[in-house]
Design a protein around this motif. Structure first.
Motif, PDB file in Angstrom:
ATOM      1  N   LEU A   1      18.279  10.371  46.506  1.00  0.00           N
ATOM      2  CA  LEU A   1      18.508  10.024  45.076  1.00  0.00           C
ATOM      3  C   LEU A   1      19.353  11.182  44.374  1.00  0.00           C
ATOM      4  O   LEU A   1      20.220  10.693  43.585  1.00  0.00           O
ATOM      5  N   SER A   2      19.218  12.302  44.794  1.00  0.00           N
ATOM      6  CA  SER A   2      20.195  13.394  44.209  1.00  0.00           C
ATOM      7  C   SER A   2      19.971  14.506  45.111  1.00  0.00           C
ATOM      8  O   SER A   2      19.272  14.616  46.114  1.00  0.00           O
ATOM      9  N   LEU A   3      21.500  15.256  45.076  1.00  0.00           N
ATOM     10  CA  LEU A   3      21.470  16.772  45.937  1.00  0.00           C
ATOM     11  C   LEU A   3      20.995  17.780  44.831  1.00  0.00           C
ATOM     12  O   LEU A   3      21.178  17.588  43.643  1.00  0.00           O
ATOM     13  N   ALA A   4      20.488  18.680  45.640  1.00  0.00           N
ATOM     14  CA  ALA A   4      20.448  19.947  44.871  1.00  0.00           C
ATOM     15  C   ALA A   4      21.784  20.658  44.560  1.00  0.00           C
ATOM     16  O   ALA A   4      22.595  20.473  45.299  1.00  0.00           O
ATOM     17  N   SER A   5      21.681  21.250  43.324  1.00  0.00           N
ATOM     18  CA  SER A   5      22.953  21.937  43.184  1.00  0.00           C
ATOM     19  C   SER A   5      22.394  23.220  42.497  1.00  0.00           C
ATOM     20  O   SER A   5      21.472  23.605  42.132  1.00  0.00           O
ATOM     21  N   ALA A   6      23.568  24.463  42.508  1.00  0.00           N
ATOM     22  CA  ALA A   6      23.348  25.730  41.721  1.00  0.00           C
ATOM     23  C   ALA A   6      23.794  25.723  40.542  1.00  0.00           C
ATOM     24  O   ALA A   6      25.093  24.994  40.140  1.00  0.00           O
ATOM     25  N   HIS A   7      23.173  26.316  39.548  1.00  0.00           N
ATOM     26  CA  HIS A   7      23.682  26.627  38.147  1.00  0.00           C
ATOM     27  C   HIS A   7      24.931  27.219  38.027  1.00  0.00           C
ATOM     28  O   HIS A   7      25.102  28.252  38.761  1.00  0.00           O
TER      29      HIS A   7
ATOM     30  N   LEU B   1       8.255  10.050  47.240  1.00  0.00           N
ATOM     31  CA  LEU B   1       9.299  11.195  46.677  1.00  0.00           C
ATOM     32  C   LEU B   1       8.939  12.447  47.057  1.00  0.00           C
ATOM     33  O   LEU B   1       7.883  13.023  47.084  1.00  0.00           O
ATOM     34  N   ARG B   2      10.255  13.094  47.474  1.00  0.00           N
ATOM     35  CA  ARG B   2       9.910  14.540  47.839  1.00  0.00           C
ATOM     36  C   ARG B   2      11.048  15.295  47.181  1.00  0.00           C
ATOM     37  O   ARG B   2      12.458  14.870  47.262  1.00  0.00           O
TER      38      ARG B   2
END
Length: 458
Positions: free
Chosen positions: A102-108, A231-232
């Motif tokens: 669904l989406s990738l993790a991103s850094a702020h 969902l994880r």
């Protein structure tokens, strides 16, 4: 040392040479016996060393089969490796899974507006929060340019152990201060507030709901993936705890697109372990044949020809293999089906194709036949353990041979001491004889002079 070759005064004989020859003649048969004993013991020790190495290699080759590590090897394959990849640890659960990224993790990441590289931004104190770390940055007069503020932020973050880095990015309209969290995930969002000082420092504030002078370029976001519809979420793009033993690396978000991955047993690992066992078994059989071989042409035996210990080791290995294969046959896994056959010289041949076919159709039975406490590997390992190791039969035999070598060395020393006494005795006897001959020669000359007729005067 010239005296050693001097001739006798009375006899004219080379006494030292005669003594040396006599001592050498007496030494020769004893030295020959000791040399043969030493050479034989060393040859047997060398042969036992090669056997121990071969048996030890066989023991190591049996371990992955005995403890069933080889059977736990897994392969994992994604149908969309540009979206995600999967790796499987040993003994990971077998099966197929549906995945939707669904989406990738991103850094702020936050970026300031354009700043004058040489300008002073003001003095005061900033409070920065990133993840679970909070630290203050003090900006003092004379050190309040964009570059100096960047350095102050980095120093304070490092001192606090915060996962944040500050950089300057130069553009056509000036420089921009960029703050980036070095870890991904929603929990690692950045917040900047002004505690006190000049209002011009508000250009560096990011406090949603109050003031957001910095622009958010990348959000602090978690990765989200559905695995079999469940969902994880994860702070990073590597998910290790969704399915035990599996690591899923997310590459690209594709909401609505469902792909799959399959975890299966790694047939190559099992085949490789069996092939390694066959190679090691054959090496052990060949080593035993080599150290017991008799050359009929030269009529020369090997170091351990006819040795009962080696005959016993060979017999026990063959019996253990035969019993294990017999039990496997009772389970429907004949040696032929397993791809195993025995050559005339006692070594094994391995047909990988037959083995792979049997593994694909009856993997559980093969695991039972080779592994566990009563499988082929355990039976052979038990035999090997009787011969190698500190308490093994090979070590016991080697200890006896080393004692024999010590005895040979002791006998050589004793022989040297005895022959030194013999040499001294011979030397004394020949010296006494030479002295007696000298005395007799002197007496003979005296009598000859006394008894000679007077000379007649002319």
């Amino acid at each position: 040392m010239a005296g050693l070759t001097a001739s006798g005064v009375g006899s004219g004989l080379d006494i030292q040479g005669l003594v040396q020859q006599l001592v050498a003649a007496e030494r020769a048969p004893h030295a020959l016996r000791l040399n043969r004993a030493e050479a034989g013991a060393k040859a047997k020790l060398s042969a036992l060393g090669s056997l121990s190495s071969a048996f030890d290699a066989l023991r190591k080759a049996l371990d992955p089969l005995r403890n069933q590590d080889a059977f736990g090897a897994r392969t994992a394959k994604s149908t969309a490796e540009d979206v995600f990849t999967v790796s499987a640890a040993r003994n990971a659960p077998l099966g197929s899974y549906e995945v939707e990224v669904l989406s990738l993790a991103s850094a702020h990441k936050l970026v300031s507006g354009a700043l004058d590289e040489e300008a002073s931004l003001g003095v005061g104190r900033l409070l920065i929060e990133v993840g679970d770390k909070t630290f203050e940055v003090e900006i003092v007069a004379g050190k309040d340019s964009p570059a100096e503020i960047r350095d102050a932020v980095n120093a304070a973050a490092k001192a606090a152990g915060a996962k944040l880095g500050a950089t300057l990015v130069r553009s056509d309209d000036g420089v921009h201060l960029s703050l980036t969290a070095t870890e991904t995930g929603a929990a690692n969002r950045i917040r900047v507030t002004r505690l006190e000082g000049d209002a011009t420092l508000d250009a560096l504030v990011y406090d949603p709901g109050t003031l957001t002078s910095l622009t958010e370029r990348n959000p602090a976001a978690d990765a989200q993936v559905r695995i079999d519809g469940l969902l994880r979420s994860a702070t990073g793009n590597r998910i290790t705890d969704a399915v035990p033993g599996l690591t899923i690396e997310l590459k690209k978000a594709e909401p609505g697109e469902i792909s799959t991955f399959t975890v299966s047993a790694d047939a190559s690992a099992v085949r490789g372990a069996v092939q390694a066992f066959v190679n090691a078994y054959n090496a052990a059989v060949s080593a035993m044949a080599s150290v017991t071989r008799y050359n009929a042409e030269t009529r020369e035996p090997s170091a351990l020809t006819g040795d009962a210990l080696i005959r016993g080791a060979s017999s026990q290995l063959r019996n253990a293999l035969s019993e294990a294969l017999g039990e496997a046959a009772e389970m429907g896994l004949t040696a032929s089906r397993l791809g195993l056959s025995t050559r005339v010289d006692g070594t094994l041949a391995f047909d990988a194709g037959k083995f792979d076919a049997a593994l694909a159709s009856d993997g559980a039975s093969i695991r039972e036949a080779f592994g566990g406490d009563s499988g082929l590997a355990a039976r052979l390992a038990d035999v090997v353990d009787r011969f190698i190791g500190r308490d093994g039969a090979f070590a016991g035999r080697s200890a006896g041979l080393n004692k024999q070598l010590k005895s040979v060395a002791d006998q050589r020393e004793a022989l040297d001491r005895r022959l030194e006494s013999v040499r001294a005795r011979y030397l004394a006897q020949f010296t006494a004889m030479d002295t007696l001959i000298a005395q007799l020669n002197s007496t003979s000359q005296f009598l000859a002079q006394r008894l000679a007729p007077p000379r007649q005067e002319s």
